[in-house]
Design a protein around this motif. Structure first.
Motif, short mmCIF file in Angstrom:
data_model
loop_
_atom_site.label_atom_id
_atom_site.label_comp_id
_atom_site.label_asym_id
_atom_site.label_seq_id
_atom_site.Cartn_x
_atom_site.Cartn_y
_atom_site.Cartn_z
N LYS A 87 0.81 -1.21 0.00
CA LYS A 87 0.00 0.00 0.00
C LYS A 87 0.85 1.26 0.00
N LYS A 88 2.04 1.16 0.60
CA LYS A 88 2.90 2.34 0.68
C LYS A 88 4.33 1.91 0.94
N ARG A 89 5.25 2.63 0.34
CA ARG A 89 6.67 2.43 0.62
C ARG A 89 7.30 3.81 0.73
N GLN A 90 8.05 4.02 1.78
CA GLN A 90 8.64 5.34 2.01
C GLN A 90 10.03 5.21 2.60
N PRO A 91 11.06 5.61 1.84
CA PRO A 91 12.41 5.59 2.41
C PRO A 91 12.66 6.82 3.29
#
Length: 268
Positions: free
Chosen positions: A196-200
């Motif tokens: 649903k979401k990926r955030q570095p």
């Protein structure tokens, strides 16, 4: 002998807890995970790799009518967590001894699962994701935050990443391993989760000493191991991708960058 080992583990847990509490980076990452988890006050949440219970205690104020269960394989960590829970008179957060790849819970019993800087310690990462998938309710989700290495673009960078992993394993044991962001995404998807979401998150450091840099001692070990094995050959790439350490006027100077990734994945 077991009591002596547990006693040592307990004091190591106290030192670890104090060290983590002083790290601004970890506090920021923890708040980001809680914000993304966004649980309802009646939810049932599983904290896998709960350690000393930091995350569960913070969630306690949000999930006022629900339940938080923390699981960890470290006796010393859980002993300290239990003491903190009792001291703060927390009623809806409890901890159990166990492993991520053999979760002692019924299927479809949790609204969400959180992994805060724990995935890289799992003995069986694939089995752990399967178990998390099993205990999640349909449409439940997991939120994980974990340090990642850069995806290597050539054989030199692959060698650097392997040496980094070896240095960390010398302290944490042979099961410790780093993933890249893409490896984590692919693992979750392959085992049935929908991303649903990926955030570095990237944090840079330029300072005297290593206080406040997560895993700093192990990064220095990796730096020294690379120097012993390869000399100057790969040091430039290591310093560009990760950390450089220099002695200046008798003091250790550290400069570099670490990357974490937060992933939110749902069970369909």
């Amino acid at each position: 002998m077991n009591e002596e080992i547990n006693y040592q583990d307990y004091h190591q847990a106290i030192h670890f807890d104090q060290m983590v509490e002083s790290m601004g980076t970890v506090k920021k990452l923890t708040q980001s995970l809680i914000k993304e988890l966004s649980p309802s006050q009646n939810d049932k949440v599983l904290d896998v790799g709960t350690g000393t219970g930091r995350l569960g205690i913070l969630l306690n104020n949000i999930i006022s009518e629900g339940t938080i269960i923390g699981i960890d394989s470290g006796y010393g960590m859980l002993k300290l967590a239990s003491e903190k829970i009792e001291k703060n008179n927390i009623k809806n957060f409890s901890v159990v001894l166990g492993k991520a790849d053999k979760l002692p819970f019924p299927s479809e019993s949790f609204d969400s699962v959180c992994l805060m800087l724990s995935f890289h310690h799992f003995t069986d990462p694939e089995g752990s994701v399967k178990e998390i998938h099993r205990v999640l309710k349909p449409n439940g989700y997991l939120v994980s935050v974990d340090p990642v290495l850069k995806d290597p673009v050539d054989d030199d960078e692959k060698k650097i990443n392997n040496l980094i992993e070896e240095a960390f394993q010398n302290s944490h044991g042979p099961d410790f391993r780093f993933f890249s962001e893409e490896e984590l995404i692919n693992l979750y998807q392959r085992l049935g989760m929908i991303i649903k979401k990926r955030q570095p998150f990237k944090y840079s450091y330029k300072q005297e000493g290593t206080d406040g840099i997560p895993m700093a001692a192990h990064w220095f070990d990796a730096y020294e191991l690379l120097w012993r094995r390869e000399g100057e050959k790969l040091m430039g790439k290591f310093e560009d991708n990760y950390f450089a350490f220099r002695e200046w006027k008798g003091k250790l100077m550290a400069k570099g960058e670490m990357t974490w990734v937060m992933i939110k994945a749902a069970k369909p």
